[in-house]
Design an enzyme around this catalytic site. Structure first.
Site, PDB file in Angstrom:
ATOM      1  N   CYS A   1       2.330 -18.569  -5.424  1.00 52.74           N
ATOM      2  CA  CYS A   1       3.496 -17.699  -5.265  1.00 52.74           C
ATOM      3  C   CYS A   1       4.024 -17.880  -3.843  1.00 52.74           C
ATOM      4  CB  CYS A   1       3.079 -16.248  -5.474  1.00 52.74           C
ATOM      5  SG  CYS A   1       1.818 -15.767  -4.250  1.00 52.74           S
TER       6      CYS A   1
ATOM      7  N   HIS B   1      -7.457 -16.079  -1.875  1.00 52.43           N
ATOM      8  CA  HIS B   1      -8.751 -16.138  -2.563  1.00 52.43           C
ATOM      9  C   HIS B   1      -8.916 -17.437  -3.345  1.00 52.43           C
ATOM     10  CE1 HIS B   1      -8.970 -11.483  -2.270  1.00 52.43           C
ATOM     11  NE2 HIS B   1      -9.581 -12.079  -1.256  1.00 52.43           N
TER      12      HIS B   1
ATOM     13  N   GLU C   1      -6.731  -5.898  -0.257  1.00 56.31           N
ATOM     14  CA  GLU C   1      -5.369  -5.332  -0.244  1.00 56.31           C
ATOM     15  C   GLU C   1      -5.423  -3.803  -0.290  1.00 56.31           C
ATOM     16  OE1 GLU C   1      -2.479  -6.869  -3.114  1.00 56.31           O
ATOM     17  OE2 GLU C   1      -1.250  -5.063  -2.810  1.00 56.31           O
TER      18      GLU C   1
ATOM     19  N   THR D   1      -0.487  -4.934  -5.536  1.00 57.20           N
ATOM     20  CA  THR D   1       0.578  -5.804  -6.060  1.00 57.20           C
ATOM     21  C   THR D   1       0.131  -6.696  -7.220  1.00 57.20           C
ATOM     22  OG1 THR D   1      -0.011  -7.475  -4.421  1.00 57.20           O
ATOM     23  CG2 THR D   1       1.787  -5.967  -3.842  1.00 57.20           C
TER      24      THR D   1
ATOM     25  N   CYS E   1       4.008  -7.218  -7.952  1.00 61.63           N
ATOM     26  CA  CYS E   1       5.036  -8.143  -7.464  1.00 61.63           C
ATOM     27  C   CYS E   1       5.584  -9.033  -8.574  1.00 61.63           C
ATOM     28  CB  CYS E   1       4.472  -8.986  -6.325  1.00 61.63           C
ATOM     29  SG  CYS E   1       3.401 -10.300  -6.904  1.00 61.63           S
TER      30      CYS E   1
HETATM   31  O1  10D Z   1      -7.197 -11.086  -5.152  1.00 55.32           O
HETATM   32  P1  10D Z   1      -5.697 -11.244  -5.078  1.00 55.32           P
HETATM   33  O2  10D Z   1      -5.074 -11.585  -6.367  1.00 55.32           O
HETATM   34  O3  10D Z   1      -5.090 -10.044  -4.424  1.00 55.32           O
HETATM   35  O4  10D Z   1      -5.408 -12.426  -4.021  1.00 55.32           O
HETATM   36  P2  10D Z   1      -5.253 -13.981  -4.163  1.00 55.32           P
HETATM   37  O5  10D Z   1      -5.529 -14.540  -2.809  1.00 55.32           O
HETATM   38  O6  10D Z   1      -6.009 -14.522  -5.299  1.00 55.32           O
HETATM   39  O7  10D Z   1      -3.713 -14.218  -4.529  1.00 55.32           O
HETATM   40  C1  10D Z   1      -2.673 -13.913  -3.649  1.00 55.32           C
HETATM   41  C2  10D Z   1      -2.365 -12.467  -3.671  1.00 55.32           C
HETATM   42  C3  10D Z   1      -2.317 -11.670  -2.575  1.00 55.32           C
HETATM   43  C4  10D Z   1      -2.378 -12.181  -1.214  1.00 55.32           C
HETATM   44  C5  10D Z   1      -2.203 -10.216  -2.715  1.00 55.32           C
HETATM   45  F1  10D Z   1      -0.952  -9.907  -3.010  1.00 55.32           F
HETATM   46 FE1  SF4 Z   2       1.822 -13.536  -4.050  1.00 56.51          FE
HETATM   47 FE2  SF4 Z   2       2.722 -11.271  -5.015  1.00 56.51          FE
HETATM   48 FE3  SF4 Z   2       0.511 -11.280  -3.571  1.00 56.51          FE
HETATM   49 FE4  SF4 Z   2       2.818 -11.731  -2.389  1.00 56.51          FE
HETATM   50  S1  SF4 Z   2       2.234  -9.822  -3.378  1.00 56.51           S
HETATM   51  S2  SF4 Z   2       0.925 -12.906  -2.123  1.00 56.51           S
HETATM   52  S3  SF4 Z   2       3.970 -12.805  -3.963  1.00 56.51           S
HETATM   53  S4  SF4 Z   2       0.782 -12.279  -5.550  1.00 56.51           S
END
Ligand code: 10D
Ligand code: SF4
Length: 316
Positions: free
Chosen positions: A17, A46, A131, A170, A200
């Site tokens: 993303c 992650h 988060e 999110t 998100c």
């Molecule tokens: O565990 P997660 O889904 O929150 O994080 P990941 O690093 O796998 O994916 C990106 C998402 C973020 C940074 C939280 F929005």
């Molecule tokens: Fe990706 Fe959504 Fe996490 Fe932002 S909030 S890092 S767009 S998954």
């Protein structure tokens, strides 16, 4: 011997993303600007393969600011950090770059705004996830209460039911969160919140694509890490929407071939932190055993891009 036929439904969107893209870019640009080592508090995203690749370039991953020397730059991961973390870095006069996704920062700002208006906040999220820790850590202890399930809502003890707001992590399941929001609104009719929740665009779109294919596949492979919340939600979404077998795989060697015996259609997607090279590795492993026909299942197109912080846009 001829290979058995297999239809492979490939989810779109899948994988990186805009927030993940930006966070990785921040580490790479910091290494270019300041040279190695650059410290990163928590996995930048992650995914072990992303982390290993950055480590090879000179990034050092630590869990706490205390583990960083004061004379090297430190980057905060995309998941966000409690307010005390940048405050401590500033106190120690460290150079720091915040790689928190702007969509996570938006939730932090929302929580602060509610707090300034005198509201206590309920956060829907997963306990212990960075988060959740980061968002709850924007406000003093007791100002943000965590709920993980509808059952938690029933036992929640609040300061004043008439002065409440909610925010969310999110990367939650869109469908499960609807139920929790409804339970909050039923118990606390005056609660204020975002229009729907704070999940998100990337999380929503990846779940939608999985839903669109779940009914026509015998199995689903989600490329992603065990500590990736959004990736784990994709496995659950596949299972809840009629897919008989859904597995999280970090890479091709994780595939449980026994479980896939007799399948004729498979779905592939990837969490927001999983690189496309690993998706291709999984597809190649399937192609080695099956006569594969690939079909895209595209439920949305994405063109979101986030700028890197200004400090990285000017040379050292
Ligand atoms: O565990 P997660 O889904 O929150 O994080 P990941 O690093 O796998 O994916 C990106 C998402 C973020 C940074 C939280 F929005
Ligand atoms: Fe990706 Fe959504 Fe996490 Fe932002 S909030 S890092 S767009 S998954």
């Amino acid at each position: 011997m001829s290979k058995p036929p297999l239809t492979l439904y490939l989810a779109a969107p899948r994988g990186f993303c805009a927030g993940v893209d930006r966070a990785i870019k921040i580490v790479e640009m910091a290494l270019q600007k300041w040279g190695a080592p650059v410290y990163v508090r928590h996995e930048i995203v992650h995914n072990k393969f992303v982390v290993d690749a950055l480590r090879d370039q000179g990034a050092v991953f630590v869990e706490e600011l205390d583990d960083c020397p004061e004379d090297r730059p430190v980057i905060f991961s995309a998941h966000g950090v409690p307010k005390a973390v940048p405050a401590e870095a500033a106190r120690r006069e460290m150079v720091y770059v915040d790689a928190t996704c702007p969509l996570v920062s938006k939730v932090h700002i929302e929580a602060e705004r509610h707090h300034e208006n005198g509201l206590q906040i309920v956060m829907i999220g997963h306990a212990g996830h960075p988060e959740t820790i980061g968002t709850m850590g924007q406000l003093p202890d007791g100002e943000v209460l965590l709920v993980e399930t509808e059952a938690d809502v029933a036992t929640l003890s609040v300061r004043d039911p008439a002065r409440l707001a909610f925010v969310t992590q999110t990367t939650l399941s869109v469908d499960d969160t609807k139920g929790i929001v409804a339970a909050l609104q039923a118990r606390f009719p005056a609660i204020i919140g975002p229009h729907k929740e704070d999940i998100c665009y990337a999380t929503t779109n990846r779940q939608e694509a999985v839903k669109a294919m779940a009914g026509k596949i015998d199995a689903m492979l989600v490329v992603g890490a065990p500590n990736s919340s959004n990736s784990r939600r994709l496995v659950e979404v596949a299972a809840k929407n009629g897919c008989a077998y859904a597995q999280l795989v970090q890479r091709a060697t994780d595939i449980d071939w026994r479980a896939l015996e007799g399948i004729r259609a498979i779905g592939i997607t990837a969490g927001a932190s999983a690189p496309e090279v690993l998706v291709n590795e999984v597809i190649d492993a399937l192609k080695a055993r099956y006569d594969v026909t690939v079909e895209q299942v595209e439920t949305a197109t994405e063109n979101v891009e986030f700028k890197v912080p200004r400090i990285l846009r000017v040379p050292a």
